[in-house]
Enzyme design. Structure first.
Site, mmCIF file in Angstrom:
data_model
loop_
_atom_site.group_PDB
_atom_site.id
_atom_site.type_symbol
_atom_site.label_atom_id
_atom_site.label_comp_id
_atom_site.label_asym_id
_atom_site.label_seq_id
_atom_site.Cartn_x
_atom_site.Cartn_y
_atom_site.Cartn_z
ATOM 1 N N ARG A 174 5.108 -12.930 9.694
ATOM 2 C CA ARG A 174 5.747 -11.656 9.392
ATOM 3 C C ARG A 174 7.083 -11.569 10.107
ATOM 4 N NH1 ARG A 174 3.338 -7.018 10.064
ATOM 5 N NH2 ARG A 174 4.936 -5.963 11.265
ATOM 6 N N LYS B 274 4.675 0.890 8.999
ATOM 7 C CA LYS B 274 4.864 2.150 8.288
ATOM 8 C C LYS B 274 4.302 3.309 9.100
ATOM 9 C CE LYS B 274 3.767 0.154 3.936
ATOM 10 N NZ LYS B 274 2.376 -0.002 3.631
ATOM 11 N N GLU C 299 0.883 -1.155 0.000
ATOM 12 C CA GLU C 299 0.000 0.000 0.000
ATOM 13 C C GLU C 299 0.929 1.215 0.000
ATOM 14 O OE1 GLU C 299 -2.641 -0.082 3.328
ATOM 15 O OE2 GLU C 299 -3.579 1.785 2.735
HETATM 16 P P1 ATP Z 1 2.547 -1.680 7.578
HETATM 17 O O1 ATP Z 1 1.772 -1.988 8.814
HETATM 18 O O2 ATP Z 1 3.982 -1.421 7.819
HETATM 19 O O3 ATP Z 1 1.882 -0.669 6.717
HETATM 20 P P2 ATP Z 1 1.440 -3.577 5.844
HETATM 21 O O4 ATP Z 1 1.427 -5.059 5.901
HETATM 22 O O5 ATP Z 1 0.161 -2.864 6.037
HETATM 23 O O6 ATP Z 1 2.554 -3.064 6.800
HETATM 24 P P3 ATP Z 1 1.607 -3.352 3.044
HETATM 25 O O7 ATP Z 1 2.113 -2.240 2.227
HETATM 26 O O8 ATP Z 1 0.176 -3.651 3.009
HETATM 27 O O9 ATP Z 1 2.074 -3.075 4.511
HETATM 28 O O10 ATP Z 1 2.454 -4.667 2.793
HETATM 29 C C1 ATP Z 1 2.896 -5.126 1.544
HETATM 30 C C2 ATP Z 1 3.346 -6.556 1.715
HETATM 31 O O11 ATP Z 1 4.426 -6.622 2.641
HETATM 32 C C3 ATP Z 1 2.229 -7.407 2.263
HETATM 33 O O12 ATP Z 1 2.115 -8.551 1.443
HETATM 34 C C4 ATP Z 1 2.664 -7.763 3.641
HETATM 35 O O13 ATP Z 1 2.279 -9.065 3.949
HETATM 36 C C5 ATP Z 1 4.178 -7.635 3.581
HETATM 37 N N1 ATP Z 1 4.724 -7.244 4.877
HETATM 38 C C6 ATP Z 1 4.474 -6.113 5.567
HETATM 39 N N2 ATP Z 1 5.109 -6.111 6.751
HETATM 40 C C7 ATP Z 1 5.790 -7.291 6.822
HETATM 41 C C8 ATP Z 1 6.642 -7.900 7.800
HETATM 42 N N3 ATP Z 1 6.921 -7.318 8.949
HETATM 43 N N4 ATP Z 1 7.159 -9.113 7.505
HETATM 44 C C9 ATP Z 1 6.895 -9.714 6.337
HETATM 45 N N5 ATP Z 1 6.101 -9.203 5.388
HETATM 46 C C10 ATP Z 1 5.549 -8.011 5.615
HETATM 47 MG MG MG Z 2 -1.353 -2.197 5.119
#
Ligand code: ATP
Ligand code: MG
Length: 601
Positions: free
Chosen positions: A304, A314, A69
């Protein structure tokens, strides 16, 4: 300065052969063996069932996707996901799409889109296949998503619910109680369609009603109790502008995005495990309706990355940036990909880390030192060596003139890299005065101290053996410099130079040719391994000593260092010329990672 050399790492084929297996590799290998996806067609771009049916047999054996995202900069957790998705696709003759999951209109920004593209490329991956660029944005599928919603309505599998948010929550039930059907649940498809069109056409206020899938209000999985799939939200979208005032919910949008892109294996983190039944329900319905191609994508969950001393969210990283707790997203203390890069991390180190931590199905914490170890390991074979004195004090060789027969300076040399003689030598000179580390001198040495103290002999690395004769102090009694005598005929590399045995070797740079440099030493950003443990605000756990700026002296060969170049400062660690602030004539080096066994010898 010589540019860094490739490390003597294994060839790509070797590396592939030695990759440990994991449950995702097993799943993909089984699907390839069973030809699960062998009959798929690919229309050359994302699209519905008809679009793909008119295409070619898919040249990609598997299709994966990385779907960030664009609401912030990517961090080390995303790097794990990138290495996993792009890595598996590459390994199994497939392709990985980069898809911006931009269905949420409010939080997203072009700046983030660009930074994500840079991060994935920098990590060594691409989304091109057969001349196609598989770079997509979910908002391009809004039209199809709307059509899919209409299909569900027309086939009696979705309805517009006008209950208040409170009633809806209450009627959903909970783990111990089944939900209750909404009074709007029995409307006819025609009534629902008319209402949904009104929603789309802006006839209703934000939040006045939602479109829900009609599944089962008594399901033990709460996610199947008629989940909301569309809501009214008047917000300008960075891609579609004001075209829409209704937006799909993530749980509805994501499976559709995967299906339109013909993804075979859709990998996500464990918190989506409970969503998988809805993922399958939705795609089965759309397959039945002939809207998306079969077989539909499958979702698989992995744990994760949780890394000690690090936040992987993020939103929380954004808070550090906007509250000025760090200098920006690329502050070298940040676990963002831009931060790690500026700190001195390399794509190889991050790839090695991702491979080493592997993938599992249960959450755990990885120790920060594992990440550091990967950097050390990958830089050791390639980083040119240099001497640097970080906390300088002057050493005066009081018998220089007698011993050196009038010469002001004496030539010294050292290998650019101890294992790559082909890279040649660094040249510098020793003179009557050199800079040494303040901590290499003790007037009254503690037990086991082998470096400079009155009466003790040490070697100046690549130079001579010297004997300490004492401390030189000002009137107030503060140490101003250290005095020593040079022992004749002991210069490194000359015959008989090792006749005088010493227990300590210290690093130095000549006062006459040393280059002043700013050196930034970093410690972990948080003092606690789990910055939020016990419900604590992570801001309270910030390490006040996470940055220390030093006025150091480095050897003259570093005058040629360019931004981003990495070096091993002997006895100290690995340093990177800062990507942002380093300039010829104004060198700035960041501590990337310390040596395992730097001090105390
Ligand atoms: P954040 O909470 O940091 O925004 P998010 O999962 O909402 O993390 P996205 O941009 O939606 O962020 O994530 C893109 C991809 O990265 C998703 O497929 C998610 O599963 C993966 N991802 C995000 N954080 C992790 C993590 N800590 N370990 C492994 N994969 C991750
Ligand atoms: Mg997200």
């Amino acid at each position: 300065m010589t540019s860094p050399v490739p490390s003597k790492a294994a060839s790509p084929a070797d590396k592939e052969a030695h990759k440990p297996s994991n449950f995702l590799r097993h799943i993909i290998e089984k699907d390839l063996l069973d030809s699960t996806y062998a009959q798929r067609f690919w229309g050359g771009s994302p699209g519905d069932a008809a679009h793909h049916a008119a295409g070619q047999p898919d040249p990609a054996k598997v299709r994966m996707r990385f779907p960030p995202e664009p609401n912030g900069y990517l961090h080390i957790g995303h790097a794990k996901s990138i290495c996993l998705n792009f890595g598996l696709a590459r390994e199994y003759g497939g392709v990985c799409h980069l898809r911006f999951d931009d269905t949420n209109p409010e939080k997203e920004d072009k700046e983030y889109v660009n930074s994500i593209i840079d991060a994935v490329k920098w990590l060594g991956f691409g989304w091109e296949n057969n001349g196609e660029s598989n770079l997509y944005q979910a908002s391009d599928y809004f039209d199809f998503m709307y059509r899919a919603a209409e299909f569900l309505i027309e086939s009696g599998q979705a309805y517009v619910d006008e209950q208040s948010a409170d009633d809806m929550r209450h009627n959903r039930g909970d783990f111990g109680h089944p939900g209750t059907n909404s009074p709007y649940r029995s409307r006819t498809p025609a009534e629902n369609l008319a209402r949904f069109i009104e929603m789309r056409d802006g006839k209703h206020e934000d939040g006045a009603m939602v479109l829900r899938a009609k599944i089962d209000m008594t399901s033990p999985n709460i996610n199947l109790r008629d989940p909301a799939i569309y809501r009214i939200r008047r917000a300008t979208h960075h891609n579609t502008g004001d075209k829409w005032c209704i937006y799909p919910m993530y749980t509805f949008a994501h499976p559709i995005e995967d299906a339109l892109e013909q993804i075979t294996h859709s990998i996500c983190t464990l918190e989506f495990e409970d969503q998988r039944p809805f993922y399958d329900w939705l795609l089965e319905r759309l397959c039945e309706g002939g809207l998306v191609a079969t077989p539909h994508p499958r979702q698989y969950e992995f744990a994760r990355l949780n890394l000690t001393y690090v936040l992987t969210s993020k939103r929380k990283l954004a808070q550090l940036v906007y509250d000025h707790k760090v200098t920006g997203w690329d502050d070298p203390r940040m676990p963002t990909i831009v931060g790690l890069r500026r700190r001195g991390y390399t794509p190889e180190a991050i790839q090695l880390f991702a491979e080493r931590i592997g993938v599992t199905k249960s959450d755990s914490w990885i120790d920060y030192s594992t990440l550091e170890g990967c950097l050390r390991e990958t830089l050791d074979g390639s980083a040119p060596r240099a001497m640097a004195v970080l906390d300088p004090i002057k050493l005066v060789l009081t018998n220089w003139d007698e011993v050196m027969g009038g010469a002001m300076l004496d030539d010294c040399s050292a290998p650019v890299h101890p294992h790559h003689p082909d890279l040649g030598k660094r040249k510098f000179q020793i003179g009557k005065e050199v800079w040494i580390e303040r901590t290499d001198f003790e007037e009254t040495p503690p037990k086991g101290f082998f470096r400079l103290f009155p009466g003790n002999k040490v070697r100046l690395k690549y130079g001579h053996v010297i004997e300490c004769t004492g401390a030189i102090k000002d009137e107030a009694g503060n140490l101003t410099s250290v005095a020593a005598t040079i022992i004749p005929d002991t210069k490194s590399g000359t015959p008989g130079s090792d006749a005088v045995k010493v227990k300590g070797v210290i690093t130095w740079v000549g006062v006459h040719d040393a280059l002043p440099a700013e050196v930034r030493l970093y410690e972990r950003l948080f003092v606690e391994a789990h910055p939020e443990a016990g419900g604590k605000d992570f801001i309270e756990n910030l390490n006040p000593n996470s940055l220390k700026v030093l006025n150091a002296f480095v050897e003259p060969s570093l005058a040629a260092a360019k931004a981003d170049d990495k070096f091993q400062f002997e006895r100290h660690g690995y340093f990177a010329a800062d990507r942002v602030d380093h300039a010829a004539g104004k060198p700035v080096f960041n501590l990337a990672v310390g040596l395992k066994d730097g001090w105390g010898k």
